[in-house]
Write a protein that holds these residues in place. Structure first.
Motif, short mmCIF file in Angstrom:
data_model
loop_
_atom_site.label_atom_id
_atom_site.label_comp_id
_atom_site.label_asym_id
_atom_site.label_seq_id
_atom_site.Cartn_x
_atom_site.Cartn_y
_atom_site.Cartn_z
N TYR A 199 0.84 -1.21 0.00
CA TYR A 199 0.00 0.00 0.00
C TYR A 199 0.87 1.25 0.00
CZ TYR A 199 -3.97 3.02 0.95
OH TYR A 199 -4.94 3.99 0.85
N LYS A 200 1.96 1.22 0.75
CA LYS A 200 2.88 2.36 0.76
C LYS A 200 3.48 2.58 -0.63
CE LYS A 200 7.04 4.20 3.00
NZ LYS A 200 8.13 3.94 3.98
N ALA A 201 3.87 1.48 -1.29
CA ALA A 201 4.43 1.59 -2.64
C ALA A 201 3.41 2.15 -3.62
CB ALA A 201 4.92 0.23 -3.11
N LYS A 202 2.15 1.76 -3.44
CA LYS A 202 1.08 2.30 -4.30
C LYS A 202 0.95 3.80 -4.11
CE LYS A 202 -3.89 2.03 -5.18
NZ LYS A 202 -5.18 1.35 -4.83
N LEU A 203 0.98 4.26 -2.87
CA LEU A 203 0.84 5.69 -2.58
C LEU A 203 2.02 6.48 -3.11
CD1 LEU A 203 -0.50 5.63 1.11
CD2 LEU A 203 -1.81 5.97 -1.00
N GLU A 204 3.22 5.88 -3.05
CA GLU A 204 4.45 6.60 -3.42
C GLU A 204 4.90 6.33 -4.85
OE1 GLU A 204 7.28 5.45 -0.46
OE2 GLU A 204 6.31 6.62 1.14
#
Length: 322
Positions: A199-204
């Protein structure tokens, strides 16, 4: 799964109640209507007492006066920290478990159900592993400190039974995941850590880095399923010997990562860092004993449970991403 067989009032103390399994038990008991008439439930965490300290342990038992205990409290972390600090995880968990079990005995607690871990299984063994094989060889060297501390609960349970007739027992769940887990890369279980990373990778707009090859296979068990069975164990299971709680089917970590990516609608690159340890390649456990007791229990399908966990994480991102 509820039973009215024990009419005496129960005062059930759940240690480690702020964690993954503790929150699941709270949900089952308080939200799903799992509390029987005459039962009182008390949920405590490290904010209520440091169970490494015998005085604080005694104080919290005297406060709640439990007749039964579900013991979940432990010092846990991800594989990296378990491997790095084996000694400290051994010492802390031995203190916690000895204090809880001995205080329970001193205060005449009728039943204690402790939660072990699949990491206690021997590293080199035949498959599938059953409850009689737990001590047949050393655990994987990566987290031997935590694993041996958890094995000692089984040893203590047997000793309390032989010397004092206590019905103190344990369950061995496999690779638990679900809402309220630790979703950080450093301390999370494998699925929850990957959910947080993805999810962090998706946001960033970055790639997801997964430790290891993704080839190890695991039996992933949804926390709410485990909680439902643990409540049954507390009420009905009479054996001192452990009970393995697990789904039957195995899934490769790589396949689980793909399910997570799909559930979170992640379209980026997934990189497997093969310089990092895979840990044990297999930990396959048999559910034959569980099925003799609960032949009709239906586990939540793993892919469905992963999707529900991802949905919970996104909806509770502000509190879950800590």
């Amino acid at each position: 799964m509820a039973s009215e067989s024990n009419a005496l009032p129960r005062r059930v103390l759940v240690t480690g109640a702020s964690g993954l399994i503790g929150k699941a038990i709270q949900h089952v008991v308080l939200t799903e209507g799992g509390k029987l008439d005459g039962e009182e439930w008390f949920f405590i965490s490290s904010k209520d007492a440091d169970l490494r300290d015998v005085g604080q342990t005694r104080a919290v038992f005297e406060k709640h006066r439990p007749t039964d205990v579900i013991h979940l409290a432990a010092r846990v972390a991800g594989l990296f920290f378990l491997s790095k600090e084996n000694l400290q995880f051994l010492r802390d968990n031995v203190k916690i478990d000895d204090n809880v079990l001995h205080t329970a005995h001193q205060m005449d607690v009728t039943k204690v159900v402790s939660c072990l871990s699949s990491c206690i299984f021997p590293d080199k063994t035949t498959y599938p592993i059953d409850e009689t094989m737990i001590h047949n060889g050393p655990p994987h060297e990566s987290n031997f400190g935590y694993a041996y501390a958890k094995r000692m609960i089984d040893i203590q349970n047997r000793a309390y039974f032989r010397q004092h007739g206590r019905c103190y027992t344990s369950v061995v769940p496999t690779n638990v995941f679900g809402p309220h887990d630790n979703f950080t890369a450093e301390n999370g279980h494998v699925l929850s850590a990957v959910i947080g990373k993805t999810y962090k990778a998706k946001l960033e707009g970055t790639q997801v880095n997964v430790c290891g090859t993704g080839n190890p296979r695991r039996q992933f068990t949804y926390s709410l399923d485990l909680a439902r069975i643990m409540v049954w164990v507390m009420r009905e299971y009479k054996e001192i010997d452990p009970l393995i709680i697990s789904v039957e089917e195995e899934m490769a970590i790589k396949e689980a990562v793909e399910v997570i990516a799909e559930s979170l609608d992640f379209k980026g690159n997934i990189h497997y860092d093969t310089t990092m340890s895979d840990g044990q390649i297999r930990k396959t456990a048999t559910t034959a004993k569980l099925r003799r007791y609960l032949p009709d229990f239906t586990f939540t399908p793993v892919k469905e449970a992963i999707k529900m966990t991802c949905d919970w994480f996104v909806a509770n991102y502000d509190i879950a991403n800590k």
